[in-house]
Motif scaffolding. Structure first.
Motif, PDB file in Angstrom:
ATOM      1  N   ARG A   1       5.203   3.669  -1.091  1.00  0.00           N
ATOM      2  CA  ARG A   1       6.023   4.744  -0.521  1.00  0.00           C
ATOM      3  C   ARG A   1       5.676   4.979   0.948  1.00  0.00           C
ATOM      4  O   ARG A   1       6.556   5.241   1.770  1.00  0.00           O
ATOM      5  CB  ARG A   1       5.833   6.036  -1.330  1.00  0.00           C
ATOM      6  CG  ARG A   1       6.528   5.989  -2.678  1.00  0.00           C
ATOM      7  CD  ARG A   1       6.214   7.214  -3.522  1.00  0.00           C
ATOM      8  NE  ARG A   1       6.845   7.129  -4.829  1.00  0.00           N
ATOM      9  CZ  ARG A   1       8.047   7.634  -5.113  1.00  0.00           C
ATOM     10  NH1 ARG A   1       8.733   8.266  -4.184  1.00  0.00           N
ATOM     11  NH2 ARG A   1       8.550   7.505  -6.322  1.00  0.00           N
ATOM     12  N   LEU A   2       4.387   4.898   1.255  1.00  0.00           N
ATOM     13  CA  LEU A   2       3.989   5.045   2.664  1.00  0.00           C
ATOM     14  C   LEU A   2       4.563   3.905   3.501  1.00  0.00           C
ATOM     15  O   LEU A   2       5.140   4.120   4.574  1.00  0.00           O
ATOM     16  CB  LEU A   2       2.458   5.069   2.780  1.00  0.00           C
ATOM     17  CG  LEU A   2       1.749   6.319   2.241  1.00  0.00           C
ATOM     18  CD1 LEU A   2       0.239   6.084   2.143  1.00  0.00           C
ATOM     19  CD2 LEU A   2       2.037   7.536   3.127  1.00  0.00           C
ATOM     20  N   ARG A   3       4.425   2.685   3.005  1.00  0.00           N
ATOM     21  CA  ARG A   3       4.924   1.533   3.766  1.00  0.00           C
ATOM     22  C   ARG A   3       6.440   1.600   3.931  1.00  0.00           C
ATOM     23  O   ARG A   3       6.978   1.199   4.971  1.00  0.00           O
ATOM     24  CB  ARG A   3       4.532   0.226   3.070  1.00  0.00           C
ATOM     25  CG  ARG A   3       3.049  -0.105   3.171  1.00  0.00           C
ATOM     26  CD  ARG A   3       2.770  -1.546   2.713  1.00  0.00           C
ATOM     27  NE  ARG A   3       1.346  -1.820   2.643  1.00  0.00           N
ATOM     28  CZ  ARG A   3       0.599  -2.141   3.698  1.00  0.00           C
ATOM     29  NH1 ARG A   3       1.153  -2.232   4.887  1.00  0.00           N
ATOM     30  NH2 ARG A   3      -0.697  -2.369   3.567  1.00  0.00           N
ATOM     31  N   ALA A   4       7.119   2.107   2.914  1.00  0.00           N
ATOM     32  CA  ALA A   4       8.578   2.201   3.005  1.00  0.00           C
ATOM     33  C   ALA A   4       8.985   3.148   4.135  1.00  0.00           C
ATOM     34  O   ALA A   4       9.908   2.865   4.902  1.00  0.00           O
ATOM     35  CB  ALA A   4       9.149   2.683   1.671  1.00  0.00           C
ATOM     36  N   VAL A   5       8.281   4.281   4.256  1.00  0.00           N
ATOM     37  CA  VAL A   5       8.584   5.212   5.348  1.00  0.00           C
ATOM     38  C   VAL A   5       8.297   4.554   6.692  1.00  0.00           C
ATOM     39  O   VAL A   5       9.096   4.628   7.635  1.00  0.00           O
ATOM     40  CB  VAL A   5       7.755   6.514   5.202  1.00  0.00           C
ATOM     41  CG1 VAL A   5       7.915   7.394   6.442  1.00  0.00           C
ATOM     42  CG2 VAL A   5       8.180   7.270   3.955  1.00  0.00           C
TER      43      VAL A   5
ATOM     44  N   VAL B   1       3.038  11.484   2.661  1.00  0.00           N
ATOM     45  CA  VAL B   1       4.325  10.842   2.943  1.00  0.00           C
ATOM     46  C   VAL B   1       5.131  11.695   3.922  1.00  0.00           C
ATOM     47  O   VAL B   1       5.753  11.178   4.863  1.00  0.00           O
ATOM     48  CB  VAL B   1       5.110  10.613   1.630  1.00  0.00           C
ATOM     49  CG1 VAL B   1       6.525  10.134   1.931  1.00  0.00           C
ATOM     50  CG2 VAL B   1       4.376   9.612   0.743  1.00  0.00           C
ATOM     51  N   ALA B   2       5.087  13.012   3.727  1.00  0.00           N
ATOM     52  CA  ALA B   2       5.826  13.905   4.627  1.00  0.00           C
ATOM     53  C   ALA B   2       5.252  13.850   6.043  1.00  0.00           C
ATOM     54  O   ALA B   2       5.993  13.908   7.032  1.00  0.00           O
ATOM     55  CB  ALA B   2       5.785  15.342   4.091  1.00  0.00           C
ATOM     56  N   ALA B   3       3.938  13.741   6.145  1.00  0.00           N
ATOM     57  CA  ALA B   3       3.311  13.675   7.470  1.00  0.00           C
ATOM     58  C   ALA B   3       3.739  12.404   8.198  1.00  0.00           C
ATOM     59  O   ALA B   3       4.022  12.424   9.405  1.00  0.00           O
ATOM     60  CB  ALA B   3       1.788  13.723   7.340  1.00  0.00           C
ATOM     61  N   LEU B   4       3.792  11.304   7.467  1.00  0.00           N
ATOM     62  CA  LEU B   4       4.209  10.044   8.084  1.00  0.00           C
ATOM     63  C   LEU B   4       5.685  10.106   8.482  1.00  0.00           C
ATOM     64  O   LEU B   4       6.081   9.609   9.542  1.00  0.00           O
ATOM     65  CB  LEU B   4       3.945   8.887   7.114  1.00  0.00           C
ATOM     66  CG  LEU B   4       4.342   7.491   7.588  1.00  0.00           C
ATOM     67  CD1 LEU B   4       3.749   7.176   8.950  1.00  0.00           C
ATOM     68  CD2 LEU B   4       3.902   6.451   6.564  1.00  0.00           C
ATOM     69  N   THR B   5       6.487  10.745   7.645  1.00  0.00           N
ATOM     70  CA  THR B   5       7.898  10.934   7.992  1.00  0.00           C
ATOM     71  C   THR B   5       8.033  11.748   9.272  1.00  0.00           C
ATOM     72  O   THR B   5       8.815  11.409  10.174  1.00  0.00           O
ATOM     73  CB  THR B   5       8.630  11.650   6.833  1.00  0.00           C
ATOM     74  OG1 THR B   5       8.460  10.886   5.635  1.00  0.00           O
ATOM     75  CG2 THR B   5      10.113  11.808   7.137  1.00  0.00           C
TER      76      THR B   5
END
Lengths: 372, 372
Positions: free
Chosen positions: A23-27, A217-221
């Motif tokens: 999920r992280l890589r997808a973002v 995930v939100a932070a990376l977004t």
């Protein structure tokens, strides 16, 4: 539809490490700014020299704040071993001696593109949207927990690929930029790979609950949005900025505005609060102390480095008008940009006689312009 | 009476550099904690081994936060040259490799005094007054302008003299502390002189108005109060703390309290939030993420360093009871101190057969005690 697995307490069960990582890589792939129209045009060779220079100047505002956000992250770590790992990021950009580091390499990129250093240090030339994006990111790192701040750095998962694309594009489409100016991009391929692997291991280790994983995930977004917004500002500026040498404001006009806005400002004070200090790290409530100024006698190395900074070389009119960003509205910023445009090199790089002529297009909106 | 000189705008005229410097030095001398009764007793050879150990443990809480406050200060600097100067302070304490740096040297001081490392890392053993003093200083550096934060560091003007006095006193009065344990004090003589000269030059250069000069003097005064308050807490603790092995709380009792307070806590979670994480750099709102934990696989050097940290070596009862400081009131802290007292070495340093017997006196007040 499959129901989401839940824990005994009713909270959603955490993802496994593989799914969390995916999920992280997808973002980092789907939302990364390599897909931004401005970067697409850059890598297809479609940017004008003025657009490339505008990007170099505005992206430098991000670059110069990287050590600031990394120091704020480092201050969240309780473990000397972890701080030793992270302090290297600060040194990657600041260097360990004069003439080294990523900030220096970006300044050389600017020089290779025909921009003198004062044009990059001058915060008055930075677009409002770029300032807001950088400020948003630095304050995110200042205020959020370590997990969020480190997760936000994971855009570096996609950075090495972007660097390779960019180097190839610059060599092919922008040969008027001297080749050694690309050293920043080359260096970041290795640094970005190492940094993102370290950060990913930390985030995987820290985010144990679903809530923490979702926060990461939100932070990376959010970080992807920061980079995207920065390019939005650079991209849109080309549609609206006034043209013409020095934005139509001569040195004399700048001096008049200076006296009108600032009253009787001594040269000492106006130089110490010159426009090249970042308001983001300029925390004096009085607005009269510039932490960026190293007084004489501190050390030879600092003094000699300081001598490379732009304030001493800026024309007198620019120094007089620069009274700290807080004192200026949009019109003041435009005036500063106008006077500072004198710092754009008129020399065509010697090794590239075919380099295009400077346009001297200001990179900030004129007095009547709103945020881009 | 001579009237205070004023500027044209009615504000008091700034002091000359010599007078300003003299005022700073006067504060650093008159209010420095070398005059505190506890330090006076230390240097006259009057401290008991238990008092010295209590000081070593509690002062370590200050030491471990030095890189944190220096990172917060570094984040205020806009100039790479200045950041390069300041980042060295972080590395002075964290070292550049495992087994180096001021924090490591303080841990060795503890070992030389018969304290194992977990006793120093365990924040539950830190006196409330010491926590408050350290928290006050770190937040001062977090929230105040660069001028104030750097001026506060000027207590180092007086540090080298204190270090010399301390080394002589330890060699004369406390020979049961192994000589190599004094390496921290020896190193700080040179580092403190260099640091204070650099900081003084910065403060002299930045503080140009009387208001700024007075702010700098006030910041240095505040810092002296921090150091004084820390010793007040250490000094008064000897009057009120309960005595007896492990504060009367056995490992079984600690486990019972653990289950009562924390409910069913998995070993994984309880270990990750063990009491050795500083709440001051522990910014996760959920309280479940410890930035101090380096996950496996990050890097060999980090992993091997992490293996030196206390969590892995702490007795199971201590790990179970440690659920993050936020989960505990005073009684929880006392329980943690009780279980952690098992980590005090029972070995007398081999080279000093005349070393006094351990007293195992807890260093935090018991359940009924208030702040010292």
């Amino acid at each position: 539809m499959t129901a989401t697995p839940v824990c005994d307490d009713g909270a959603a069960a955490p993802w496994g490490t593989a799914e969390f990582t995916e999920r992280l890589r997808a973002v980092a792939e789907d939302r990364y700014h390599d897909r931004h129209p401005f970067n697409v045009r850059m890598h297809q060779g479609e940017l004008t020299p003025a657009e490339l220079r505008r990007w170099i100047i505005n992206r430098f505002h991000y670059q110069r704040h990287i050590p600031v956000k990394d120091a704020l992250i480092l201050a969240k770590f309780d473990d000397p071993a972890l701080r030793r790992v992270w302090v290297r990021r600060i040194q990657d950009h600041d260097g360990t001696a004069v003439g080294q580091g990523g900030i220096e390499r970006w300044l050389r990129l600017g020089e290779a593109a025909g921009l003198e250093r004062p044009a990059l240090w001058d915060t008055a030339r930075v677009l409002p949207g770029v300032r807001l994006a950088v400020e948003g990111y630095v304050n995110f790192c200042r205020l959020r927990p370590a997990l969020d701040a480190v997760a936000a750095s994971l855009t570096e998962l996609s950075a090495p690929g972007l660097m390779r694309t960019r180097i190839a594009a610059f060599e092919r489409y922008y040969p008027w930029i001297e080749a050694e100016g690309l050293a920043y991009f080359r260096t970041r391929i290795g640094q970005g790979s190492r940094d993102s692997e370290e950060a990913l291991a930390l985030v995987q280790g820290w985010a144990r609950t679903r809530e923490q994983q979702e926060r990461a995930v939100a932070a990376l977004t959010f970080k992807c949005e920061v980079l995207w917004a920065l390019l939005d500002a650079v991209d849109r500026a080309s549609d609206s900025v006034p043209t013409g040498p020095a934005d139509g404001v001569s040195g004399d006009a700048a001096r008049l505005v200076s006296e009108h806005v600032l009253g009787d400002v001594s040269p000492l004070v106006s130089e110490r609060t010159s426009g090249d200090a970042s308001p983001l790290v300029f925390e004096s409530s009085s607005g009269e102390v510039s932490p960026g100024v190293v007084p004489p006698g501190l050390s030879d190395s600092v003094a000699s480095s300081r001598a490379r900074r732009p304030a001493q070389r800026r024309p007198r009119a620019a120094r007089d008008v620069a009274g700290g960003d807080a004192a200026f509205g949009a019109s003041g910023a435009a005036v500063q940009a106008g006077t500072a445009s004198a710092s754009i090199s008129t020399k065509v790089p010697a090794r590239h006689p075919g380099a295009p002529v400077q346009t001297d297009t200001p990179v900030v909106p004129g007095p009547a312009g709103g945020p881009p």
